[in-house]
Design a protein around this motif. Structure first.
Motif, PDB file in Angstrom:
ATOM      1  N   VAL A 193       0.991  -1.322   0.104  1.00  0.00           N
ATOM      2  CA  VAL A 193       0.034   0.080   0.206  1.00  0.00           C
ATOM      3  C   VAL A 193       0.584   1.577   0.295  1.00  0.00           C
ATOM      4  CG1 VAL A 193      -1.685   1.413   1.050  1.00  0.00           C
ATOM      5  CG2 VAL A 193      -1.797  -1.379   0.762  1.00  0.00           C
ATOM      6  N   MET A 194       2.064   1.381   0.895  1.00  0.00           N
ATOM      7  CA  MET A 194       3.042   2.529   1.029  1.00  0.00           C
ATOM      8  C   MET A 194       3.910   2.351  -0.248  1.00  0.00           C
ATOM      9  SD  MET A 194       3.790   2.370   4.930  1.00  0.00           S
ATOM     10  CE  MET A 194       5.460   2.712   4.841  1.00  0.00           C
ATOM     11  N   SER A 195       3.572   1.518  -0.617  1.00  0.00           N
ATOM     12  CA  SER A 195       4.071   1.990  -2.477  1.00  0.00           C
ATOM     13  C   SER A 195       3.326   2.319  -3.636  1.00  0.00           C
ATOM     14  CB  SER A 195       5.484   0.407  -2.825  1.00  0.00           C
ATOM     15  OG  SER A 195       4.628  -0.380  -3.425  1.00  0.00           O
ATOM     16  N   VAL A 196       2.219   1.815  -3.099  1.00  0.00           N
ATOM     17  CA  VAL A 196       1.533   2.480  -4.491  1.00  0.00           C
ATOM     18  C   VAL A 196       0.367   3.834  -4.122  1.00  0.00           C
ATOM     19  CG1 VAL A 196      -1.187   1.873  -5.184  1.00  0.00           C
ATOM     20  CG2 VAL A 196       0.933  -0.186  -4.889  1.00  0.00           C
ATOM     21  N   LYS A 197       0.072   3.925  -2.788  1.00  0.00           N
ATOM     22  CA  LYS A 197      -0.454   5.119  -2.576  1.00  0.00           C
ATOM     23  C   LYS A 197       0.081   6.839  -2.747  1.00  0.00           C
ATOM     24  CE  LYS A 197       0.807   6.325   2.470  1.00  0.00           C
ATOM     25  NZ  LYS A 197       0.205   6.416   3.685  1.00  0.00           N
ATOM     26  N   GLU A 198       0.976   6.466  -2.992  1.00  0.00           N
ATOM     27  CA  GLU A 198       1.351   7.701  -3.752  1.00  0.00           C
ATOM     28  C   GLU A 198       1.288   7.988  -5.059  1.00  0.00           C
ATOM     29  OE1 GLU A 198       2.079  10.394  -1.721  1.00  0.00           O
ATOM     30  OE2 GLU A 198       1.854   9.333   0.051  1.00  0.00           O
ATOM     31  N   ARG A 199       1.092   7.126  -6.077  1.00  0.00           N
ATOM     32  CA  ARG A 199       1.018   6.761  -7.807  1.00  0.00           C
ATOM     33  C   ARG A 199       0.233   7.761  -8.550  1.00  0.00           C
ATOM     34  NH1 ARG A 199       3.414   1.385  -8.480  1.00  0.00           N
ATOM     35  NH2 ARG A 199       2.529   1.910 -10.650  1.00  0.00           N
ATOM     36  N   GLU A 200       0.486   7.883  -9.431  1.00  0.00           N
ATOM     37  CA  GLU A 200      -0.149   8.852 -10.285  1.00  0.00           C
ATOM     38  C   GLU A 200      -1.905   8.823 -10.232  1.00  0.00           C
ATOM     39  OE1 GLU A 200       2.293   7.641 -11.046  1.00  0.00           O
ATOM     40  OE2 GLU A 200       3.397   9.788 -12.133  1.00  0.00           O
ATOM     41  N   PHE A 201      -2.071   7.361 -10.659  1.00  0.00           N
ATOM     42  CA  PHE A 201      -3.217   7.031 -10.424  1.00  0.00           C
ATOM     43  C   PHE A 201      -4.389   6.788  -9.338  1.00  0.00           C
ATOM     44  CE2 PHE A 201      -3.646   2.899  -8.607  1.00  0.00           C
ATOM     45  CZ  PHE A 201      -2.324   2.091  -8.933  1.00  0.00           C
ATOM     46  N   VAL A 202      -4.166   7.067  -8.867  1.00  0.00           N
ATOM     47  CA  VAL A 202      -4.245   7.417  -6.855  1.00  0.00           C
ATOM     48  C   VAL A 202      -4.897   8.816  -6.684  1.00  0.00           C
ATOM     49  CG1 VAL A 202      -3.591   6.990  -4.106  1.00  0.00           C
ATOM     50  CG2 VAL A 202      -3.337   5.195  -5.968  1.00  0.00           C
ATOM     51  N   VAL A 256     -13.149   3.573  -1.118  1.00  0.00           N
ATOM     52  CA  VAL A 256     -13.528   3.561  -3.117  1.00  0.00           C
ATOM     53  C   VAL A 256     -12.269   3.804  -3.382  1.00  0.00           C
ATOM     54  CG1 VAL A 256     -14.075   4.633  -5.131  1.00  0.00           C
ATOM     55  CG2 VAL A 256     -15.789   4.414  -3.364  1.00  0.00           C
ATOM     56  N   ILE A 257     -11.096   4.322  -3.143  1.00  0.00           N
ATOM     57  CA  ILE A 257      -9.527   4.467  -3.085  1.00  0.00           C
ATOM     58  C   ILE A 257      -9.428   2.678  -2.990  1.00  0.00           C
ATOM     59  CG2 ILE A 257      -7.888   5.836  -3.169  1.00  0.00           C
ATOM     60  CD1 ILE A 257      -8.938   7.833  -3.231  1.00  0.00           C
ATOM     61  N   ALA A 288     -10.307   0.114  -1.830  1.00  0.00           N
ATOM     62  CA  ALA A 288     -10.748  -1.121  -3.046  1.00  0.00           C
ATOM     63  C   ALA A 288     -10.824  -1.390  -4.211  1.00  0.00           C
ATOM     64  CB  ALA A 288     -13.092  -1.072  -1.722  1.00  0.00           C
ATOM     65  N   GLN A 289     -10.572   0.177  -4.269  1.00  0.00           N
ATOM     66  CA  GLN A 289     -10.817  -0.018  -6.812  1.00  0.00           C
ATOM     67  C   GLN A 289      -9.227   0.131  -6.829  1.00  0.00           C
ATOM     68  OE1 GLN A 289     -13.747   1.531  -8.912  1.00  0.00           O
ATOM     69  NE2 GLN A 289     -15.121   0.395  -7.970  1.00  0.00           N
ATOM     70  N   PHE A 290      -8.259   0.907  -6.359  1.00  0.00           N
ATOM     71  CA  PHE A 290      -7.284   1.193  -6.737  1.00  0.00           C
ATOM     72  C   PHE A 290      -6.129   0.587  -6.168  1.00  0.00           C
ATOM     73  CE2 PHE A 290     -10.666   4.423  -8.183  1.00  0.00           C
ATOM     74  CZ  PHE A 290     -10.348   4.697  -9.373  1.00  0.00           C
ATOM     75  N   ILE A 291      -5.689   0.721  -4.924  1.00  0.00           N
ATOM     76  CA  ILE A 291      -5.167   0.442  -4.106  1.00  0.00           C
ATOM     77  C   ILE A 291      -5.212  -1.493  -3.481  1.00  0.00           C
ATOM     78  CG2 ILE A 291      -3.678  -0.152  -1.939  1.00  0.00           C
ATOM     79  CD1 ILE A 291      -4.623   2.732  -1.515  1.00  0.00           C
ATOM     80  N   LEU A 292      -6.590  -2.220  -3.126  1.00  0.00           N
ATOM     81  CA  LEU A 292      -6.066  -2.874  -3.097  1.00  0.00           C
ATOM     82  C   LEU A 292      -6.077  -4.136  -3.932  1.00  0.00           C
ATOM     83  CD1 LEU A 292      -6.873  -4.930  -1.267  1.00  0.00           C
ATOM     84  CD2 LEU A 292      -9.303  -4.904  -1.780  1.00  0.00           C
ATOM     85  N   PRO A 293      -6.210  -3.815  -5.687  1.00  0.00           N
ATOM     86  CA  PRO A 293      -6.436  -5.017  -6.912  1.00  0.00           C
ATOM     87  C   PRO A 293      -4.363  -4.684  -6.470  1.00  0.00           C
ATOM     88  CG  PRO A 293      -7.791  -3.289  -7.611  1.00  0.00           C
ATOM     89  CD  PRO A 293      -7.489  -3.234  -6.067  1.00  0.00           C
ATOM     90  N   ASN A 294      -3.639  -3.974  -6.440  1.00  0.00           N
ATOM     91  CA  ASN A 294      -2.363  -3.091  -7.100  1.00  0.00           C
ATOM     92  C   ASN A 294      -1.391  -4.184  -6.313  1.00  0.00           C
ATOM     93  OD1 ASN A 294      -1.551  -2.160  -8.867  1.00  0.00           O
ATOM     94  ND2 ASN A 294      -3.674  -0.854  -7.905  1.00  0.00           N
ATOM     95  N   VAL A 295      -2.195  -4.442  -4.572  1.00  0.00           N
ATOM     96  CA  VAL A 295      -1.321  -5.360  -3.319  1.00  0.00           C
ATOM     97  C   VAL A 295      -1.547  -7.086  -3.112  1.00  0.00           C
ATOM     98  CG1 VAL A 295      -1.637  -3.032  -2.188  1.00  0.00           C
ATOM     99  CG2 VAL A 295      -3.227  -5.349  -1.828  1.00  0.00           C
TER     100      VAL A 295
END
Lengths: 315, 310
Positions: free
Chosen positions: B193-202, B214-215, B217-224
């Protein structure tokens, strides 16, 4: 470096508090009448044991007072006395600890003398039958439950080599050679899982080192393969292996319970099992706390050593 | 394998090899990372073998005694301690029970323990990891200290202590294993999560006013999920090992339920004249642990193509 060590030591405090709380809560706070549950029906409920338990646990006090009293005693080196024998728990632990220490050393010895050479050989002979054999062996060593292997080993030795003395534990002070002979097989079995892991890791890191430019340079300037391997490749691939060796100490500590049970060694692992069987919860709490604290300290030392060994890590 | 931290902390890769983002091959058509991983997983022969082994175990666990003419619990003293034969391919135990049937029934126990424990650990660990990684703060600190405490115990020892005090039974064993595994899940989820949460799509999602839930469930979870899936596969094999080890020590499954570890425990008395009672349960454990491990290795290589090249 000093700041890093201080930082890590401070970070240790909440963890140790949490560890002691978890041990306290899980061992001492059981629903129902604690004493009845602890003493169990099958145990001979000797009045002396119940009295000892009531006295040690301050059952009439509120729970936080009980915890603080207990942890206060622990910090002064008083882990309580056994409910069964009345012997201080710490004495019992210290009497048994040398067995564990020796067993760990023995296992570590096998891990290093078997794991690192085999891993290096596999990497050096990558994609040959030697490499494949070692890799397949490592996979199997990894998935064979060591307590099963230990049982089979005991069977084979007792059937075919009943007089070898390999299965007899003798204290070091009585007969050092017989002592080491008695720990060979337990140490080997205990090391098995970690050996295979170290083989795989060494292979990976040596392969990595073999592809580095400085190795190509060393070869280009005509150094013999022997020198290339011993001077350039092996030392550079050992840092991650050393770290993992340290981490594996935890695996070894966990494996002690099973190994001691099968080989009937008088160490702390067997003490923990016996305390569970006899519902001696003072001994259980004390010995588990002891092992956990040792484990935490070992991990800390490894992290510090790692930071010391690898100058890229700066905090 | 016998300790959860070996998998997450080392990954068999030297520390400096880490880094670099998703290595999505930009060929003719762009495949999603998941599709790409699936393609790579299917190509792995060992992964296929492992999956087939796991499939077989699941079929046996579900079908159980229907494959056998015997009953796992009914005793027949006339065939006590018989060596392997055509009638009893894996021999019989002290009470004349057919061991192969009991091994099949044991498969059910092993699969039940490992799947329920792993699912439970995900149910606890993923939300905690999301909270710790996304919000941090006091809640995050508390969660991570809890995780540190779990990691402060050698795995088997913590399981031993929890089961010994909760009482030796199957549900307590499952609970103990889940408690241990969730700590690992929390660590992995939090780190991803920490590596994904600063990315542009988030950031983009946040900019258009999406709610935190929503963020996540839809954007972070699939990436972890991919590291979590890989870890969960290894946890399945570790759970089988822990169940067997604790039952072997008499602290897991209780008789007459046939679990592999308990069968090993019971066989120790007869090991000299009925070694088949010791050998076959061990082979069953090896089979299961190997199956899940091969699957886990292939999954890890599939999700992380950098590793498969060595």
């Amino acid at each position: 470096m000093l700041r890093y060590i201080a930082h890590r030591l401070l970070g240790l405090i909440p963890v140790l508090i949490g560890v002691s709380l978890l041990v306290f809560l899980s061992v001492w706070v059981i629903p129902g009448d604690v004493v009845d549950i602890m003493m169990g029906d099958e145990m001979a409920q000797s009045a002396a044991a119940i009295e000892r338990l009531r006295a040690q646990m301050n059952l009439d006090e509120p729970i936080h007072i009980r915890y603080l009293t207990w942890i206060g005693n622990v910090l002064q080196g008083d882990l309580g006395v056994s409910l069964i024998s009345g012997e201080p728990v710490l004495d019992q632990i210290l009497r048994r600890a040398p067995v564990n220490f020796q067993l760990m050393l023995m296992a570590m010895f096998f891990i290093i003398v078997i794991g690192i050479p085999l891993g290096t050989l596999a990497a050096y002979k990558q994609f040959t039958w030697i490499d494949n054999t070692i890799r397949i062996g490592a996979i199997f060593g990894y998935v064979i439950p060591n307590f099963w292997l230990a049982t089979i080993a005991v069977l084979i030795v007792s059937l075919y080599f009943p007089r070898s003395g390999v299965l007899n534990y003798v204290p070091f002070s009585e007969d050092p050679i017989a002592n080491i002979r008695g720990l060979l097989l337990p140490g080997l079995v205990l090391s098995l899982t970690t050996v295979t892991y170290i083989v795989r890791l060494t292979r990976a890191t040596v392969l990595d080192a073999l592809r580095q430019d400085y190795v190509r340079t060393a070869r280009a300037k005509g150094l013999s393969e022997r020198i290339v391997m011993t001077v350039h490749v092996i030392p550079n691939s050992m840092i991650p292996v050393a770290t993992v060796l340290g981490i594996q100490v935890g695996v070894l500590i966990g494996g002690l319970v099973l190994t001691e049970e099968i080989f009937m060694l008088p160490g702390i692992g067997r003490m923990i099992l016996l305390s569970i069987e006899s519902r001696d919860f003072m001994v259980l709490a004390g010995s588990i706390l002891f092992v956990a604290v040792i484990f935490v300290l070992v991990n800390l030392i490894i992290d510090i050593l790692y930071a010391f060994l690898d100058p890229r890590i700066r905090y | 394998m016998h300790d959860t931290r070996t998998i997450s902390r080392t990954d068999e890769r030297p520390p400096d090899a880490a880094g670099s983002d998703d290595a999505v091959a930009e060929t003719d058509q762009v495949l999603s990372p998941t599709r790409l991983a699936w393609k790579s997983f299917r190509r792995s022969k060992l992964g296929l073998v492992g999956s087939l082994m796991v499939l077989l175990l699941i079929v046996i666990a579900i079908g159980g005694e229907q494959f056998s003419p015997y009953d796992a619990y009914s005793m027949d003293s006339s065939v006590s301690l018989e060596p392997p034969s055509l009638a009893h391919p894996a021999g019989t135990d002290r009470f004349g029970r057919d061991q192969l049937t009991r091994l099949m029934e044991g498969t059910r126990i092993s699969m039940l323990v490992s799947f329920v424990a792993v699912v439970l650990s995900l149910v606890i660990g993923i939300p905690l990891g999301l909270i710790a990684g996304y919000y941090g703060g006091l809640a995050g600190t508390v969660i991570m200290r809890g995780v540190d405490v779990v990691f402060a115990f050698p795995t088997i020892l913590l399981a031993l202590m929890l089961v010994a005090t909760l009482g030796a039974s199957l549900p307590n064993l499952i609970l103990a294993i889940a408690v241990i595994f969730q700590a690992n899940v929390v660590r992995i989820v939090r780190a991803s999560v920490m590596s994904v949460k600063e990315r542009e799509f988030v950031e983009a999602a946040r900019a258009v006013g999406a709610r935190d839930s929503v963020i996540m469930a839809q954007f972070i979870l699939p990436n972890v999920l991919s590291p979590v899936i890989v870890q969960a596969t290894f946890h399945l094999s570790l759970a089988i090992f822990i169940e067997a080890a604790l039952s072997f020590l008499g602290l897991g499954t209780q008789p007459p339920t046939p679990s592999w570890g308990l069968m090993l425990n019971e066989s120790r008395t007869f090991i000299e004249f009925a070694p088949w009672l010791t050998i076959f349960p061990g082979l069953a454990i090896i089979f299961a642990v190997l199956g899940f491990n091969l699957m886990g290795d292939a999954l890890r290589d599939a999700f992380d193509p950098r590793l498969s090249q060595r």
